[in-house]
Write an enzyme that holds these catalytic residues in place. Structure first.
Site, PDB file in Angstrom:
ATOM      1  N   GLU A 245      86.560-113.306  41.019  1.00 55.07           N
ATOM      2  CA  GLU A 245      86.909-114.686  40.954  1.00 55.07           C
ATOM      3  C   GLU A 245      87.780-114.924  42.252  1.00 55.07           C
ATOM      4  O   GLU A 245      87.864-116.230  42.636  1.00 55.07           O
ATOM      5  CB  GLU A 245      88.026-114.818  39.743  1.00 55.07           C
ATOM      6  CG  GLU A 245      87.240-115.069  38.194  1.00 55.07           C
ATOM      7  CD  GLU A 245      86.381-116.209  38.545  1.00 55.07           C
ATOM      8  OE1 GLU A 245      86.800-117.377  38.854  1.00 55.07           O
ATOM      9  OE2 GLU A 245      85.327-116.156  38.169  1.00 55.07           O
TER      10      GLU A 245
ATOM     11  N   TYR B  61      93.782-118.671  38.323  1.00 50.27           N
ATOM     12  CA  TYR B  61      93.823-117.109  38.008  1.00 50.27           C
ATOM     13  C   TYR B  61      93.120-116.538  39.390  1.00 50.27           C
ATOM     14  O   TYR B  61      93.958-115.608  39.950  1.00 50.27           O
ATOM     15  CB  TYR B  61      92.937-116.883  36.698  1.00 50.27           C
ATOM     16  CG  TYR B  61      92.328-115.243  36.701  1.00 50.27           C
ATOM     17  CD1 TYR B  61      93.389-114.341  36.350  1.00 50.27           C
ATOM     18  CD2 TYR B  61      91.227-114.818  36.890  1.00 50.27           C
ATOM     19  CE1 TYR B  61      93.161-113.041  36.222  1.00 50.27           C
ATOM     20  CE2 TYR B  61      90.934-113.703  36.777  1.00 50.27           C
ATOM     21  CZ  TYR B  61      91.696-112.720  36.484  1.00 50.27           C
ATOM     22  OH  TYR B  61      91.376-111.232  36.439  1.00 50.27           O
TER      23      TYR B  61
ATOM     24  N   LYS C 176      95.154-113.978  42.057  1.00 49.88           N
ATOM     25  CA  LYS C 176      94.964-112.690  42.487  1.00 49.88           C
ATOM     26  C   LYS C 176      94.649-112.798  44.249  1.00 49.88           C
ATOM     27  O   LYS C 176      94.913-111.720  44.678  1.00 49.88           O
ATOM     28  CB  LYS C 176      93.466-112.407  41.813  1.00 49.88           C
ATOM     29  CG  LYS C 176      93.408-112.293  40.147  1.00 49.88           C
ATOM     30  CD  LYS C 176      94.082-110.907  40.236  1.00 49.88           C
ATOM     31  CE  LYS C 176      94.061-110.432  38.764  1.00 49.88           C
ATOM     32  NZ  LYS C 176      94.521-109.048  38.530  1.00 49.88           N
TER      33      LYS C 176
ATOM     34  N   THR D 111      89.710-109.254  41.825  1.00 52.44           N
ATOM     35  CA  THR D 111      88.622-109.539  40.901  1.00 52.44           C
ATOM     36  C   THR D 111      87.564-110.393  41.616  1.00 52.44           C
ATOM     37  O   THR D 111      88.042-111.158  42.702  1.00 52.44           O
ATOM     38  CB  THR D 111      89.004-110.520  39.669  1.00 52.44           C
ATOM     39  OG1 THR D 111      88.016-111.495  39.182  1.00 52.44           O
ATOM     40  CG2 THR D 111      90.072-111.561  40.152  1.00 52.44           C
TER      41      THR D 111
HETATM   42  P1  GDP Z   1      84.033-114.690  33.168  1.00 53.73           P
HETATM   43  O1  GDP Z   1      84.029-116.086  33.161  1.00 53.73           O
HETATM   44  O2  GDP Z   1      83.049-114.158  34.256  1.00 53.73           O
HETATM   45  O3  GDP Z   1      85.083-114.017  33.334  1.00 53.73           O
HETATM   46  O4  GDP Z   1      83.368-114.083  32.085  1.00 53.73           O
HETATM   47  P2  GDP Z   1      82.723-114.857  30.606  1.00 53.73           P
HETATM   48  O5  GDP Z   1      82.210-113.415  29.760  1.00 53.73           O
HETATM   49  O6  GDP Z   1      83.765-115.397  29.672  1.00 53.73           O
HETATM   50  O7  GDP Z   1      81.650-115.790  30.865  1.00 53.73           O
HETATM   51  C1  GDP Z   1      80.385-115.099  31.730  1.00 53.73           C
HETATM   52  C2  GDP Z   1      79.430-116.316  31.739  1.00 53.73           C
HETATM   53  O8  GDP Z   1      78.887-116.505  30.411  1.00 53.73           O
HETATM   54  C3  GDP Z   1      79.949-117.532  32.253  1.00 53.73           C
HETATM   55  O9  GDP Z   1      79.152-118.152  33.249  1.00 53.73           O
HETATM   56  C4  GDP Z   1      79.916-118.674  31.094  1.00 53.73           C
HETATM   57  O10 GDP Z   1      79.730-119.946  31.551  1.00 53.73           O
HETATM   58  C5  GDP Z   1      78.942-118.008  30.310  1.00 53.73           C
HETATM   59  N1  GDP Z   1      78.743-118.632  28.819  1.00 53.73           N
HETATM   60  C6  GDP Z   1      78.024-119.033  28.285  1.00 53.73           C
HETATM   61  N2  GDP Z   1      78.345-119.337  27.109  1.00 53.73           N
HETATM   62  C7  GDP Z   1      79.301-118.872  26.752  1.00 53.73           C
HETATM   63  C8  GDP Z   1      80.366-118.749  25.603  1.00 53.73           C
HETATM   64  O11 GDP Z   1      79.938-119.085  24.758  1.00 53.73           O
HETATM   65  N3  GDP Z   1      81.493-118.179  26.068  1.00 53.73           N
HETATM   66  C9  GDP Z   1      81.886-117.572  27.148  1.00 53.73           C
HETATM   67  N4  GDP Z   1      83.021-116.979  27.255  1.00 53.73           N
HETATM   68  N5  GDP Z   1      81.025-117.563  28.165  1.00 53.73           N
HETATM   69  C10 GDP Z   1      79.591-118.167  28.099  1.00 53.73           C
END
Ligand code: GDP
Length: 329
Positions: free
Chosen positions: A131, A153, A157, A129
């Site tokens: 990440e 996480y 990975k 990933t």
């Molecule tokens: P990941 O963090 O890349 O695995 O995927 P997410 O979909 O959880 O988050 C993507 C981006 O969206 C991150 O930069 C979060 O900070 C931003 N983000 C903004 N608002 C939200 C929210 O309400 N929920 C989540 N999950 N992410 C948010």
């Protein structure tokens, strides 16, 4: 053609379900590993693969037991193994840290070892990933960019990725890793921001809610479509030489842009409904994670078929359909 047998861990997830469809289209015998609990409550836990249940074989096993994995691999004798299962808690609570690290590294190690012992010619795919790049020192990131993971996480990975590489060089296992950037689809789990946005828009459109609370709207992601990304996994295992590949679109968009497109597709104005909520902000997000998939393009001939607009539209349309709303023109 010789017998092609695929074994997929994490088959009930977003990627597992698209991959199973792709492999069935290509006439593979498809086996999936699931927790026993999933077989006992198929309605709740096998939703994404419900339409495939007559065509695939599921095996109840536990990723934290070498004996259990060995038994399944030995019975199936797969020719290709896709290791997609992982625990992806981003939370930092103590117990979850231990659990995530042990579960992810242990399961990868057990699986590599089981394949090495009873199906050494089997080709293995490991789901890495973006990440793993974490607080990357360069953008865009490519296969030679240093890993600076910033979550347990990500660390789990990186350790698994190193195990895969080690089995490749030391035991000559045909094992490859994909370093996949965010990939979404209508099957994405609701805790991810993309699914949260399209579901929120659909609910507002249906009159079931009036606002959507989100965190950092300026956060940027390199978002692709899961169906394109599982094709890259398969392509990796069709190469003579195993290797590692970055899979990404190379284009980033902000959460705000995602909202604007999704809401417009639902016939709404995002500005009127999005509410900023500190609870959903995260720390340390200054780094832009954007992938350079040139190597995959050159060697695998891979490129995404969905652009950002097509991805958002498909997800929004599916969310609207789920609430009984018609698709916007
Ligand atoms: P990941 O963090 O890349 O695995 O995927 P997410 O979909 O959880 O988050 C993507 C981006 O969206 C991150 O930069 C979060 O900070 C931003 N983000 C903004 N608002 C939200 C929210 O309400 N929920 C989540 N999950 N992410 C948010």
């Amino acid at each position: 053609m010789s017998r092609r047998v695929a074994f997929v861990t994490g088959i009930t997830g977003q990627d597992g379900s698209y991959l199973a469809e792709l492999l069935l289209e290509k006439d593979y015998e498809v086996h999936g590993m699931v927790r026993r609990a999933a077989l006992e409550a198929p309605e709740q836990r096998l939703g994404r693969i419900r339409h495939l249940l007559n065509d695939i074989e599921l095996h109840a096993a536990s990723l934290d037991s070498f004996a259990s994995l060995f038994k399944v691999v030995n019975r199936i004798r797969p020719t290709e193994c896709y290791h997609l299962a992982a625990s992806s808690f981003v939370s930092y609570s103590f117990e979850e840290e231990f659990e995530t690290l042990h579960a992810n590294v242990g399961s990868t190690h057990y699986l590599l070892s089981a394949v090495h012992d009873c199906a050494p010619a089997c080709r293995v795919y490991f789901a890495g990933t973006s990440e793993m790049f974490g607080a990357a020192r360069e953008t865009p990131q490519h296969e030679c960019t240093a890993f600076v993971p910033r979550s347990i996480y990500g660390i789990s990975k990186v350790a698994s990725f190193d195990l895969v590489r080690n089995y490749r060089t030391r035991y000559h296992l045909h094992a490859s890793s994909g370093i996949l950037y965010n990939h979404e689809s209508p099957r994405r789990s609701p805790e991810f921001v993309t699914q949260k946005i399209v579901t929120g828009a659909a609910r507002i459109r249906a009159g079931l809610a009036s606002e959507l609370r989100l965190g950092n709207l300026e956060a940027r992601r390199d978002w692709g479509h899961a169906a394109d990304y599982v094709r890259a996994m398969w392509l990796m295992l069709q190469q003579e030489v195993p290797s590692d590949f970055v899979i990404a679109t190379g284009v980033t968009h902000t959460v705000r842009e995602f909202c604007e497109r999704a809401f417009a597709r639902a016939g709404l104005d995002a500005q009127e409904h999005i509410v900023s909520d500190n609870r959903f902000f995260r720390e340390s997000e200054e780094q832009e994670l954007r992938g350079d998939a040139s190597r995959a393009r050159q060697i695998l001939g891979w490129q995404p078929s969905y652009d950002f607009e097509a991805l958002v539209n498909e997800m929004t349309d599916a969310a609207l359909a789920a609430t009984g709303e018609v698709v916007a023109p």
